[in-house]
Design a protein around this motif. Structure first.
Motif, PDB file in Angstrom:
ATOM      1  N   GLU A   1       0.837  -1.194   0.000  1.00  0.00           N
ATOM      2  CA  GLU A   1       0.000   0.000   0.000  1.00  0.00           C
ATOM      3  C   GLU A   1       0.875   1.249   0.000  1.00  0.00           C
ATOM      4  O   GLU A   1       1.986   1.250   0.559  1.00  0.00           O
TER       5      GLU A   1
ATOM      6  N   GLU B   1      -5.522   9.574  -2.304  1.00  0.00           N
ATOM      7  CA  GLU B   1      -5.723   8.364  -3.076  1.00  0.00           C
ATOM      8  C   GLU B   1      -4.692   7.336  -2.624  1.00  0.00           C
ATOM      9  O   GLU B   1      -3.482   7.592  -2.669  1.00  0.00           O
TER      10      GLU B   1
ATOM     11  N   SER C   1      -2.997   3.504  -3.037  1.00  0.00           N
ATOM     12  CA  SER C   1      -2.744   2.502  -4.070  1.00  0.00           C
ATOM     13  C   SER C   1      -2.290   1.205  -3.415  1.00  0.00           C
ATOM     14  O   SER C   1      -1.627   1.211  -2.377  1.00  0.00           O
TER      15      SER C   1
ATOM     16  N   THR D   1      -0.288  -2.108  -4.772  1.00  0.00           N
ATOM     17  CA  THR D   1       0.432  -2.737  -5.873  1.00  0.00           C
ATOM     18  C   THR D   1       0.721  -4.179  -5.507  1.00  0.00           C
ATOM     19  O   THR D   1       1.260  -4.462  -4.436  1.00  0.00           O
TER      20      THR D   1
ATOM     21  N   GLU E   1      -6.962  -1.456 -11.346  1.00  0.00           N
ATOM     22  CA  GLU E   1      -6.287  -1.209 -12.626  1.00  0.00           C
ATOM     23  C   GLU E   1      -5.628  -2.528 -13.013  1.00  0.00           C
ATOM     24  O   GLU E   1      -4.484  -2.790 -12.648  1.00  0.00           O
TER      25      GLU E   1
ATOM     26  N   MET F   1      -3.007  -3.277  -9.975  1.00  0.00           N
ATOM     27  CA  MET F   1      -3.144  -2.383  -8.831  1.00  0.00           C
ATOM     28  C   MET F   1      -4.599  -2.197  -8.458  1.00  0.00           C
ATOM     29  O   MET F   1      -5.499  -2.396  -9.278  1.00  0.00           O
TER      30      MET F   1
ATOM     31  N   ARG G   1      -6.986   0.793  -6.210  1.00  0.00           N
ATOM     32  CA  ARG G   1      -6.907   2.147  -5.663  1.00  0.00           C
ATOM     33  C   ARG G   1      -8.100   2.421  -4.756  1.00  0.00           C
ATOM     34  O   ARG G   1      -9.151   1.789  -4.878  1.00  0.00           O
TER      35      ARG G   1
END
Length: 120
Positions: free
Chosen positions: A6, A19, A21, A23, A75, A80, A82
């Motif tokens: 994160e 925001e 993320s 990954t 995504e 990913m 979000r």
């Protein structure tokens, strides 16, 4: 080895936006249920609470406390997920965790979390 990382946590003023993320490596996020959870400071029992989830088909679910303010998205091409957070409140202060889950495939992975602090 599966890893969820994160990022995006920060100190922000009430009413602001962030925001986050998530990954992923070693796992394809697009195939499973992805969720964001949070653990607030001083939370009795230190339980993580659900913030939002998104299915492999893109169906989303939100905790009542964040509906209309937060948006979860994935995504797939970038592997990913979000979490867009708007109109942040001090009670949103917590460590936010990314989670990947599948009962069918025995998938249950957590990231290490990212701290979001909302000042009043």
């Amino acid at each position: 080895q599966v890893q969820l990382a994160e990022s995006g946590g920060d100190l922000v003023q009430s009413g602001g936006s962030l925001e986050l993320s998530c990954t992923a490596s070693g796992i394809r996020l697009g195939a499973y249920l992805v969720g964001w959870y949070r653990r607030a400071p001083g939370n009795p029992g230190n339980q993580r609470e659900l913030v939002a989830t998104i299915t492999s088909g893109g169906v989303t679910n939100y905790a009542d406390a964040v509906k209309g303010r937060f948006t979860i998205a994935r995504e797939n091409a970038e592997n990913m997920a979000r979490l867009e957070m708007n109109h942040l409140k001090p009670e949103d202060t917590a460590v936010y965790y990314c989670h990947v889950f599948s009962v069918v495939y025995g998938i249950n992975y957590w990231g290490k979390g990212t701290l979001v602090t909302v000042s009043s």
